[in-house]
Structure formats: structure tokens, C-alpha cells
Scaffold this active site. Structure first.
Site, PDB file in Angstrom:
ATOM      1  N   ASP A 227      36.281  54.090   3.518  1.00  0.00           N
ATOM      2  CA  ASP A 227      36.249  55.512   3.815  1.00  0.00           C
ATOM      3  C   ASP A 227      35.704  56.193   2.555  1.00  0.00           C
ATOM      4  OD1 ASP A 227      36.492  58.056   4.781  1.00  0.00           O
ATOM      5  OD2 ASP A 227      38.533  57.815   5.526  1.00  0.00           O
ATOM      6  N   TRP A 228      35.353  57.459   2.675  1.00  0.00           N
ATOM      7  CA  TRP A 228      34.640  58.133   1.577  1.00  0.00           C
ATOM      8  C   TRP A 228      35.537  58.303   0.344  1.00  0.00           C
ATOM      9  CZ3 TRP A 228      31.843  56.508   5.034  1.00  0.00           C
ATOM     10  CH2 TRP A 228      30.504  56.806   5.145  1.00  0.00           C
TER      11      TRP A 228
END
Ligand code: BGC
Length: 800
Positions: A227-228
């Protein structure tokens, strides 16, 4: 692979650390192209691929805003999910996007999770089946889907650092199940790991999740990305199967990979394997020809899904549908300003939008409107209330538009309670005293307490219906079509009814003490009353079930039964099949959904419906694997988990299961509804650490909200102000639609920041907050001035 052989070590390390907020690195001279990506999951949000990913939603390229996950799931319509996926895929081709960041399929464990709206269900079968169709649809265009967030991201607070502690059975039967179904049925091109940890290891470096389950057990062949900003140790993550870090854009982690190979702690072949997967992802998702998407057709599809996803919760004396002949009083800020999508990374710029007013006008609805409360406020406004109450006296029927606004529900934070904002509740309570007929229309991403349920006549839950929300609501209220959605999650009467309600997000260790007893599995087993059960939803017509036959087949059981429309409206019914195994040697929920089928019936029409349940899906996770228990199973078919009309027993060959200590613990738990930390430690065979708030020295993992020293406070204030500034700036925007969208972005950033860690902030910042600065600020906050300043100037460049 020939391409890989031509790459230097530095190039390979660089390829595994993203290069733009929404793309991987391209090395054109070596023939390596970038993989472009876009959020997800209910439509595309494509900003400048080179720009900051959440900065400017209004500048994002317009795309169809489909109903959010929770609305789609309540259609229980696999064909519609497939079509929605396919339409999103077409729009990805239109804009040149290789990978769509969605679907999001985490289990809705607790109604307060701020991101429930993006997720699909509390039930792994519904989440898995709908998710698989979305993936198939997206990928039918040659575009890749990236299923997220793997796994146990069922709370937003502490999502960057928290640890979800779950026993192996619940993990496999409930939380991993949707991912397993999707991987096996639809072969997704990519998986995104969750920010949080599961059982002591961050998801991005969790060997059990990525290697043992995803790749080895389920045969996943695609790429795993973070995920970011969800990366901790780049080299350890790679060793545990994580291929790509996103958004990357930092020299630090490239150097970590490079150095690890150089010093022999990481094998170059491991790096090569991940690079190969990245190149392969591009090959498999390369866009051969850009084609125009048909946005009008996609609006129509979004409308269809919104219509089928809405759930009619109450309809006393068939007050609905309303007649177009009469005049109505409409009340509510949420009529004036339509709530149709959620806040956070899924927020997008809709191509076409039809709000409530547009739709009322188009359909010639005769109405008067008073605001009653402001949508974006929480406290009652006496003047608005009085005006609404005065006006209400003139009308026979009132339509009240209410729901959750972005201040109480969004990605990035969890809800404080399960209530409607108090301004809405206050007005509704006063309205119910007038003795008028009241229809309540709700816009929300997760269950709410409805203490007013007995005092109003009808409740229509539109959830978050997407860009066609205005038209869908109007069509349903005025009977152009019958509601046919059913809840994919239980609505408890009070929040306190949820298992371990008061322990939820009380610290970063999230104890999944209720194990497999999530949602209806809990309420049905302990026989506790709920407001609206799982699978529930009314219609403008009614259905009769009959003639159940259950046949044993080679790979499973086939249930055949009849459904008849016995009302005067055309409508759709979602038949559900549950199993009960009362003589089991292991502890089990009283009911488990094993299949469903949606059928359309004209008045008086009768159809034969079938539901097939494979033996595989009847298995329980026992000790260390899924096993089919032999013996008698009760098959129940009906219209919700509470309304089961047809029942038949069937005897199935399998094996005997061994009872474990956990079975005893949970048998007792179901009686007492209590579980100490010590007992839960036995369940998960893990000593749960103590969490100390505001403990010093701060580390890269300390939540920013806990920074309290002189420099720490300055940093905390600066960081939390970013969102507030954005919000204030947004308030001045003239265009109301853009203003609302930008405000949502500001609220999200402001609320998410205190829970973020410096580590996650630097790795998600797309290079705006480099690692050396993060380290420097950490030292300063710990009172080490000179060390801090020194670190700020440190460079992380590879020396070849
Ligand atoms: C969200 C992801 C999203 C990513 C990129 C993260 O904050 O958790 O779901 O895909 O941002 O925008």
C-alpha cells in the site's frame, strides 16, 4: 529473461521502488516500460501521473463514479459486479492505465471502521464472490486488477503501525477467505498488502501471508505491491515475497536493496524474480489500442447498480412507493448536497452527475424543501429546526434525507460512534412527535443505530450510490422499480452489542478475540436480537419459497427450490443458502452462508432456482488446514439469515475432526461473552506486548499524534496543519461540487495525519518528505539537535 540479464543491479533495485505516485520506473533504453496505475475501487481517479496522488481531486480526469463497495455488495448480483469491473477496465483503457487499484475486499469486522464503505461485507463468501467478479470484469479488458488490502485492515486508526492479532482459524476462514476465493477464481494480476501488521509481522513482509498462503497455497502468479508508504524494511519485504514498493520515489530503499545484495544478505536471484514479475505484469496488461469508453452507458450501469444495491429496511403499511400525484415536504442537507461517494483515496471526479434536485425536476416531483440541518455540520441549528418543524405541519408526508457526512465517516479514521450526526437525530426526534408520515432515506457506508426506527413509517438505505444516486433514489421512492438489495452486514441495535465493542482501536494491538464469530455468525450463535439481520431487505412485492430438494453430487450439493412472486410488483429476490452443523466436534457458528442466487420475477411468476455448494466450501479450518467434517448438515434456504423457510438435512462423507483447546475456549466464550487478554494469548499462542502511549525516545513508528517534545510538537502541528490548510483553502472554492470534493480531501489528510508514523509518511510522500528529513526530524524531536541537523543533510545515493 533476456531483459533482466541486460539490467544492472542498481537498475533492478530501482525498478522495485516505484518511480511516480502512480507508476513504476521505465528504463526505455533497456526496453522496460512503466506500469501505470489508478485508484480504485469504485471508479478511476487519474491525476497527473507525475503529481501528488491525493492533492487535487478536482483536476483528476473525470471517470464514472460507481456505487461504492458496500452498495455493490448489497446487490448480491454477480453479473452486475462483473459489468462494473468491465466498465472500469474500459475506462482504464481509455486513459492508458495498466492496473486498477481495486477491488477492496477486507472483512467489515466492526461497524465503526471508517473504510467499511469501500469494503464489501462481513461475510467472506459475499466479499469473495463479488470481488472475484469485479476482477474478472476489469481483467476482461486486458487491464490488471490489484486486490487490496491483504490482510486484516479492518480499522483505520493505527492502520500504519497497528498489529491485528488473529487466531489461525479466523484468519483462514474469515479474513483471508475473500482473497483466497478471488485468487483461485479470477487470477488477479496484483495484490496490495495492507499497512498494518498481522500477528507480529507487517503485511508487506509477512511470510505467512505472501509466501505460504497467497503464492504457495493458492497459486497466485501475479505481483505483490505495498500500500502507499506501507513498507518498513525493504530487503526483508523482498525476501518474504513482496515485489514492488509504492509509490517509492525514495533513494533510501533502492540503496537498501542494492547494499543487501552487495553484502550477501539478499540473493540477486530473489531480486531478479521480483523484477521478472514486474516486467511480466506490464506484458500481461499492456494496452494494445486506446479505445474511447462509453461514459453514458457507464452512467446507466452505475444507475442500475445503485437501484439494485439500495435496501428497503422498513415499509409500514406499504407507504412506499409514493405517488407522484401528491406534494411532499423534503427535509435535509443531504438532499441539498448529495452524498454519493466516500472520502480518501477512492474519491474521484465524476464524469456525469445527477443529484436529487435534478432527478426530482426531471421526474416532475411536486415538493417543497427545507434544509432542517446543514449536511457538513454536527450540532443542531435551532433556526433551521424551527423552520422545518413549522413547514412540516402543512404536510401529510415528509421525506427526510439523512446519513453520515465526511466528518464522521471516511478512509483514514474510524467513526466515534454508530449514531447519525446529532443535528439530524435531534430534528428527526422532533419530527416524529408531529404524527406525520415520515420516510427516511439514508446515505451511509456502514450500519448506523436507528433508534427512531419504530417512530417512522419507511426507511430506504441508499448507502453511497455513486454518480446516479439522485436518479436511483427518486426512481425507488416513486416506484419506477422495486428495491431488491439485501444487507451484506448485520445492523446491531446498539454499538455496544458488537463483540468487544469497547476494546476496538483502543491501542495499536487490535485483538480479534471474537475469532470466527463476526457479524451474523456472532449474533445468530448467541441468539441476540439485532435491528436488521444479515441478508435482510424488503421489496414492493413479496415472494413465496417452496419445494426444496437437496441432491448430493460428485463435488458438492445442489439445492433446487421454487420462488414465486405473490405480489403485484415486478421484483428481484435474493435467495440465500445457509448451513448448520449442530453435531460438530468443533465449535461452529449456528449459521454460515454458503450460496445465493438472485432471480427476477414478474407478478405471479414462479421460477425454479438452484444453488450449488462445493464440498470445498463446506470445509472448516481445523488445526492446520481446511477439512470436510463428516456427518449431517442442515441446509436452510430463505430470504435472510433470520427468515429461513425451507430446510433439509443431508449426510456428507468426510473425516472426523479433532477438538482443540480453542474449541473449549470458544464454547465457554459463547456462554460468557468474555475473554481475558491472557486467554486470548493462549488462543493465538503469542504474548501480546504492552503498548505505551507517548513513550520516548520516539521511533520512526511512533504515531505523529504522540509527538510531544518541543520540536516534536512543532512537527506534529506542521503535519496536522497540512490537511486543515487544504480544507480552509477548499472552503473558498466557488463551485459547490468541487468545493465539497476538495474539502473531503482536506478532512481526510487532517484526520489521517495523527495516526501516521514518520516512516510511513516519508515512504508515502512521493519524495516530498525524504527519508533523511524524516530521520533528522526524529532526532530533533528526541532532543538531539546536532545529530538531527546532520541527518537532514545525509544523502542516500548508491556509489558504484
Ligand atoms: C490506500 C490505498 C490506495 C493508495 C493509493 C492508500 O492510502 O490505502 O487503498 O490504493 O493509497 O492512493
Amino acid at each position: 529473461m533476456e531483459k533482466i540479464e541486460s539490467l544492472t543491479l542498481k537498475e533492478k533495485a530501482s525498478l522495485l521502488v516505484g518511480n511516480k505516485p502512480m507508476a513504476s520506473l521505465a528504463i526505455p533504453e533497456k526496453g522496460v516500460e512503466e506500469v501505470t496505475m489508478s485508484d480504485g475501487p469504485n471508479g478511476l481517479r487519474i491525476e497527473n501521473l507525475d503529481g501528488d496522488s491525493l492533492s487535487n481531486v478536482s483536476k483528476a480526469k473525470p471517470a464514472t463514479c460507481f456505487p461504492v463497495g458496500v452498495t455493490l455488495a448489497s446487490t448480491w448480483n454477480l453479473e452486475l459486479a462483473n459489468k462494473m469491473g468491465s466498465a472500469i477496465g474500459e475506462e482504464a483503457i481509455h486513459y492508458g492505465i495498466n492496473v486498477v487499484l481495486g477491488p477492496a475486499v477486507n472483512i467489515q469486522r466492526n461497524p465503526l471502521c471508517g473504510r467499511n464503505f469501500e469494503y464489501l461485507s462481513e461475510d467472506p463468501l459475499v466479499a469473495g464472490k463479488i470481488g472475484a467478479e469485479l476482477v474478472k470484469g476489469i481483467q476482461s479488458n486486458g487491464v490488471g486488477a490489484c486486490v487490496k488490502h491483504f490482510a486484516c485492515n479492518s480499522n483505520e486508526k493505527y492502520r500504519y503501525i497497528g498489529d491485528s492479532l488473529v487466531d489461525e482459524r479466523a484468519l483462514n476462514e474469515i479474513y483471508l477467505k475473500p482473497f483466497e476465493i478471488i485468487t483461485r477464481e479470477s487470477d488477479p494480476r496484483a495484490i496490495m498488502t495492507a499497512y498494518n501488521q498481522v500477528n507480529g509481522a507487517f503485511c508487506s513482509e509477512n511470510h505467512y501471508l505472501i509466501e505460504e498462503k497467497l503464492r504457495n497455497s493458492w497459486g497466485f502468479s501475479g505481483l505483490v505491491m505495498t500500500d502507499w508508504g506501507g513498507i518498513v524494511h525493504r530487503d526483508i519485504a523482498l525476501q518474504n515475497g513482496l515485489d514492488l514498493e509504492m509509490p517509492g520515489m525514495n533513494d533510501f530503499n533502492i540503496k537498501v536493496l542494492y547494499d543487501a545484495v552487495k553484502n550477501g544478505s539478499l540473493k540477486e536471484e530473489t531480486l531478479d524474480k521480483s523484477v521478472e514479475r514486474l516486467i511480466d505484469l506490464k506484458e500481461r496488461t499492456r494496452i494494445k489500442e486506446r479505445k474511447e469508453a462509453d461514459f453514458k452507458a457507464h452512467y446507466d450501469l452505475a444507475l442500475k447498480i445503485a437501484l439494485e444495491g439500495a435496501v428497503l429496511l422498513k415499509n409500514e403499511n406499504n407507504l412506499l412507493p409514493l405517488s407522484k400525484e401528491n406534494k411532499y415536504l423534503v427535509i435535509g442537507g443531504l438532499f441539498d448536497s448529495m452524498k454519493y461517494q466516500g472520502g480518501g483515496s477512492s474519491l474521484l471526479n465524476p464524469m456525469i452527475i445527477k443529484n436529487h434536485k435534478d432527478a426530482f425536476k426531471e421526474k416532475g416531483i411536486n415538493y417543497d424543501f427545507v434544509m432542517g440541518y446543514f449536511e457538513n455540520e454536527l450540532n443542531p441549528d435551532e433556526k433551521l429546526e424551527l423552520e422545518a418543524l413549522e413547514k412540516a405541519k402543512e404536510y401529510d408526508t415528509i421525506i427526510f434525507y439523512g446519513g453520515l457526512n465526511d466528518y464522521v465517516e471516511s478512509e483514514g479514521f474510524d467513526r466515534d460512534d454508530m449514531k447519525l450526526p446529532s443535528n439530524q437525530l435531534s430534528l428527526l426526534n422532533k419530527l416524529t412527535e408531529l404524527g406525520k408520515k415520515i420516510v427516511v432515506v439514508i446515505f451511509n457506508g456502514a450500519p448506523i443505530e436507528v433508534p427512531f426506527a419504530n417512530d417512522v413509517n419507511a426507511i430506504l438505505d441508499m448507502m453511497l450510490p455513486g454518480e446516479a444516486g439522485g436518479e436511483a433514489t427518486t426512481m425507488l421512492l416513486f416506484g419506477e422499480t422495486s428495491p431488491s438489495g439485501k444487507l451484506a452486514q448485520t445492523w446491531a441495535i446498539n454499538y455496544e452489542d458488537i463483540p468487544f465493542a469497547n476494546e476496538y482501536v483502543s491501542n495499536p494491538y487490535e485483538l480479534y478475540k471474537e475469532s470466527i464469530f463476526v457479524g451474523y455468525r456472532y449474533f445468530e450463535t448467541i441468539n441476540k436480537e439485532v435491528r436488521y439481520p444479515f441478508g435482510y431487505g424488503l421489496s414492493y412485492t413479496s415472494f413465496k419459497y417452496s419445494d426444496l430438494k437437496v441432491d448430493l453430487q460428485k463435488d458438492g450439493i445442489l439445492a433446487t427450490f421454487k420462488i414465486k412472486n405473490i405480489g403485484s410488483f415486478e421484483g428481484k429476490e435474493i435467495a440465500q443458502l445457509y448451513i448448520t452443523k449442530s453435531d460438530s466436534s468443533v465449535v461452529r457458528p449456528t449459521l454460515e452462508l454458503k450460496g445465493f442466487n438472485k432471480v427476477n420475477l414478474k407478478p405471479n411468476e414462479e421460477k425454479t432456482a438452484q444453488i450449488f455448494v462445493s464440498f470445498d466450501s463446506l470445509k472448516v479450518y481445523s488445526i492446520d488446514s481446511f477439512k470436510l467434517e463428516e456427518g449431517t448438515y442442515l441446509i436452510s434456504v430463505g430470504s435472510s439469515s433470520k427468515d429461513l423457510y425451507l430446510k433439509q438435512q443431508v449426510s456428507i462423507k468426510g473425516e472426523e475432526l479433532k477438538k482443540t483447546l480453542n474449541d473449549d475456549i470458544y464454547t465457554l466464550y459463547l456462554k460468557t461473552l468474555e475473554m481475558s487478554k491472557e486467554t486470548f494469548e493462549k488462543v493465538i499462542s503469542y504474548k501480546i506486548p504492552e503498548y505505551k502511549f507517548d513513550s520516548r525516545p520516539y521511533t520512526l513508528e511512533t504515531p505523529i499524534g504522540e509527538f510531544n517534545t518541543f520540536f516534536g510538537k512543532i512537527f506534529r502541528k506542521y503535519a496536522t496543519n497540512i490537511g486543515l490548510k487544504k480544507y480552509k483553502k477548499a472552503k473558498k472554492i466557488k463551485d459547490p461540487l468541487i468545493r465539497e470534493r476538495e474539502k473531503k480531501g482536506g478532512i481526510f489528510v487532517a484526520k489521517v495525519m495523527p495516526n501516521n508514523s514518520i516512516r510511513s509518511l516519508t515512504f508515502s510522500s512521493s519524495g516530498l518528505f525524504p527519508y533523511n528529513l524524516a530521520e533528522g526530524i526524529l532526532e530533533l524531536s528526541n532532543g538531539h539537535f546536532f545529530k538531527g541537523v546532520g541527518k537532514m543533510f545525509k544523502k542516500y545515493k548508491i556509489k558504484e
